[in-house]
Scaffold this motif. Structure first.
Motif, PDB file in Angstrom:
ATOM      1  N   LEU A 243       0.833  -1.204   0.000  1.00 35.12           N
ATOM      2  CA  LEU A 243       0.000   0.000   0.000  1.00 35.12           C
ATOM      3  C   LEU A 243       0.865   1.249   0.000  1.00 35.12           C
ATOM      4  O   LEU A 243       0.565   2.231  -0.688  1.00 35.12           O
ATOM      5  CB  LEU A 243      -0.920   0.004   1.222  1.00 35.12           C
ATOM      6  CG  LEU A 243      -2.003  -1.080   1.265  1.00 35.12           C
ATOM      7  CD1 LEU A 243      -2.830  -0.945   2.536  1.00 35.12           C
ATOM      8  CD2 LEU A 243      -2.897  -1.008   0.033  1.00 35.12           C
ATOM      9  N   GLU A 244       1.967   1.216   0.749  1.00 31.23           N
ATOM     10  CA  GLU A 244       2.860   2.381   0.765  1.00 31.23           C
ATOM     11  C   GLU A 244       3.473   2.616  -0.604  1.00 31.23           C
ATOM     12  O   GLU A 244       3.599   3.748  -1.062  1.00 31.23           O
ATOM     13  CB  GLU A 244       3.957   2.186   1.803  1.00 31.23           C
ATOM     14  CG  GLU A 244       4.844   3.407   1.980  1.00 31.23           C
ATOM     15  CD  GLU A 244       6.295   3.057   2.213  1.00 31.23           C
ATOM     16  OE1 GLU A 244       7.150   3.887   1.839  1.00 31.23           O
ATOM     17  OE2 GLU A 244       6.577   1.975   2.735  1.00 31.23           O
ATOM     18  N   ARG A 245       3.844   1.531  -1.291  1.00 35.32           N
ATOM     19  CA  ARG A 245       4.424   1.676  -2.624  1.00 35.32           C
ATOM     20  C   ARG A 245       3.425   2.277  -3.610  1.00 35.32           C
ATOM     21  O   ARG A 245       3.821   2.861  -4.614  1.00 35.32           O
ATOM     22  CB  ARG A 245       4.918   0.319  -3.135  1.00 35.32           C
ATOM     23  CG  ARG A 245       6.345  -0.009  -2.733  1.00 35.32           C
ATOM     24  CD  ARG A 245       6.842  -1.237  -3.474  1.00 35.32           C
ATOM     25  NE  ARG A 245       6.203  -2.427  -2.971  1.00 35.32           N
ATOM     26  CZ  ARG A 245       6.676  -3.163  -1.958  1.00 35.32           C
ATOM     27  NH1 ARG A 245       7.775  -2.777  -1.334  1.00 35.32           N
ATOM     28  NH2 ARG A 245       6.072  -4.249  -1.549  1.00 35.32           N
ATOM     29  N   ASN A 246       2.151   2.139  -3.303  1.00 33.08           N
ATOM     30  CA  ASN A 246       1.119   2.711  -4.166  1.00 33.08           C
ATOM     31  C   ASN A 246       0.647   4.078  -3.687  1.00 33.08           C
ATOM     32  O   ASN A 246      -0.401   4.554  -4.121  1.00 33.08           O
ATOM     33  CB  ASN A 246      -0.069   1.749  -4.279  1.00 33.08           C
ATOM     34  CG  ASN A 246       0.192   0.602  -5.239  1.00 33.08           C
ATOM     35  OD1 ASN A 246      -0.002   0.727  -6.445  1.00 33.08           O
ATOM     36  ND2 ASN A 246       0.666  -0.509  -4.701  1.00 33.08           N
ATOM     37  N   GLY A 247       1.411   4.707  -2.786  1.00 32.27           N
ATOM     38  CA  GLY A 247       1.130   6.078  -2.413  1.00 32.27           C
ATOM     39  C   GLY A 247       0.589   6.294  -1.015  1.00 32.27           C
ATOM     40  O   GLY A 247       0.305   7.436  -0.644  1.00 32.27           O
ATOM     41  N   LEU A 248       0.413   5.241  -0.209  1.00 36.36           N
ATOM     42  CA  LEU A 248      -0.099   5.411   1.152  1.00 36.36           C
ATOM     43  C   LEU A 248       0.882   6.223   1.983  1.00 36.36           C
ATOM     44  O   LEU A 248       2.083   5.960   1.978  1.00 36.36           O
ATOM     45  CB  LEU A 248      -0.318   4.050   1.807  1.00 36.36           C
ATOM     46  CG  LEU A 248      -0.878   4.080   3.225  1.00 36.36           C
ATOM     47  CD1 LEU A 248      -2.364   4.418   3.200  1.00 36.36           C
ATOM     48  CD2 LEU A 248      -0.645   2.754   3.939  1.00 36.36           C
ATOM     49  N   GLN A 249       0.366   7.221   2.721  1.00 42.46           N
ATOM     50  CA  GLN A 249       1.166   8.033   3.617  1.00 42.46           C
ATOM     51  C   GLN A 249       0.850   7.672   5.064  1.00 42.46           C
ATOM     52  O   GLN A 249      -0.174   7.051   5.354  1.00 42.46           O
ATOM     53  CB  GLN A 249       0.921   9.520   3.386  1.00 42.46           C
ATOM     54  CG  GLN A 249       1.380   9.987   2.010  1.00 42.46           C
ATOM     55  CD  GLN A 249       1.150  11.476   1.813  1.00 42.46           C
ATOM     56  OE1 GLN A 249       0.339  12.083   2.495  1.00 42.46           O
ATOM     57  NE2 GLN A 249       1.871  12.061   0.880  1.00 42.46           N
ATOM     58  N   VAL A 250       1.739   8.078   5.969  1.00 45.70           N
ATOM     59  CA  VAL A 250       1.580   7.736   7.374  1.00 45.70           C
ATOM     60  C   VAL A 250       0.231   8.202   7.934  1.00 45.70           C
ATOM     61  O   VAL A 250      -0.427   7.456   8.657  1.00 45.70           O
ATOM     62  CB  VAL A 250       2.755   8.286   8.205  1.00 45.70           C
ATOM     63  CG1 VAL A 250       2.467   8.195   9.690  1.00 45.70           C
ATOM     64  CG2 VAL A 250       4.026   7.507   7.887  1.00 45.70           C
ATOM     65  N   PRO A 251      -0.239   9.435   7.645  1.00 43.35           N
ATOM     66  CA  PRO A 251      -1.556   9.816   8.157  1.00 43.35           C
ATOM     67  C   PRO A 251      -2.682   8.901   7.681  1.00 43.35           C
ATOM     68  O   PRO A 251      -3.625   8.632   8.416  1.00 43.35           O
ATOM     69  CB  PRO A 251      -1.749  11.243   7.632  1.00 43.35           C
ATOM     70  CG  PRO A 251      -0.369  11.750   7.386  1.00 43.35           C
ATOM     71  CD  PRO A 251       0.420  10.557   6.934  1.00 43.35           C
TER      72      PRO A 251
END
Length: 303
Positions: free
Chosen positions: A71-79
């Motif tokens: 999910l992070e690799r697809n643009g998910l940010q910490v918030p």
């Protein structure tokens, strides 16, 4: 706090690419798991979660970490990670994730009411249990993959009589009907199937601003930065440690830079880092201004 981060690469095997050795895969999986643990620990500082999250993070499995890292690799940010952990419904513009998550250890077929327009015989919904995700449920969409974390796993269709988990799942559904929020492992999320979180690799394409808009935005950013210089700390401290002089403030927003540049992974998250004060800096700040020292030769010249 540094805001630029480079994700730890976790290569996928494919045509023309040599499969990594077991030792390399183990090291990559551990690096990925450590990175995801850190992401969750950071977001836990600024968000409210149910008790037990940090204890569960210590038992995070490699398969759970792989889902969150994808999910992070697809643009998910910490918030946004807060909503994911609280059961937010996520749409990812990547069909490959469906098959990759389907082959994970412990994955099994699940019955759900999500995305009924998809042929469930061809693309069945898949569940996976874990210490952090509790019950990860994912399936196919017309254009990609959807995923949602649930507080209680359900096994409808596998037994003739409902289990205790099935009854708890029904209780979570009642909470959803009342609050209009998904019931996730660690809280409630308003990101439902009707109002999902959307992640798309195409959103990372650099976009340039017109010159008038860029000039106006640059002036606003400089004004905000100047105000921060005199309000965030004392004026004496601000004078001792001036901020860096950056030529392109607009570029820092991440819209005119390629890849994971600009604000990056942390976006506008309300996180902080506490560190031990530097002894050298503390000594400098304790120094009181006084008259300059007079050398011996200057005293003799005056005499």
């Amino acid at each position: 706090m540094k805001r630029k981060h480079t994700p730890v690469p976790f290569p996928r095997t494919g045509r023309g690419r040599k499969a990594p050795s077991d030792a390399v895969r183990t090291r990559q999986a551990e690096e990925q798991r450590r990175r995801v643990r850190l992401m969750i620990e950071i977001t836990a500082r600024a968000g409210a979660y149910r008790k037990g999250l940090l204890a569960a993070v210590r038992r995070l499995s490699a398969d759970e970490a792989a889902v969150l890292a994808d999910l992070e690799r697809n643009g998910l940010q910490v918030p946004q990670l807060h909503d994911v952990l609280c059961g937010g419904h996520v749409l990812v513009d990547d069909r490959r994730l469906y098959e990759e998550w389907r082959s994970a250890k412990g994955s099994r077929r699940r019955v759900s009411s999500h995305h009924r327009d998809i042929d469930k015989n061809l693309y069945p919904d898949i569940g996976m249990r874990g210490q952090v995700v509790r019950e990860k449920l994912h399936g196919r969409t017309a254009q990609g993959t959807w995923v949602q974390l649930e507080k209680t796993p359900a096994a409808f269709g596998e037994r003739k009589l409902p289990s205790l988990n099935d009854l708890r799942h029904l209780a979570d559904y009642v909470v959803y009907r009342i609050t209009r929020s998904n019931v996730g492992p660690w809280g409630l999320s308003r990101m439902t199937e009707r109002r999902p979180m959307y992640l798309s690799p195409a959103l990372a394409v650099p976009t340039s601003l017109t010159p008038p808009v860029a000039r106006s935005l640059t002036r606003a950013l400089r004004r905000i930065e100047e105000d921060d210089d005199v309000t965030a700390v004392s004026q004496d401290l601000a004078a001792r440690f001036p901020p860096p002089d950056r030529e392109d403030l607009v570029g820092e927003l991440g819209r005119a830079l390629s890849g994971r540049a600009g604000r990056g992974l942390f976006g506008n998250s309300e996180v902080w880092i506490t560190e031990t004060p530097s002894r050298s800096a503390a000594a400098i700040l304790r120094e009181s201004p006084g008259p300059p020292a007079v050398d011996e030769w200057q005293e003799r010249g005056a005499a």
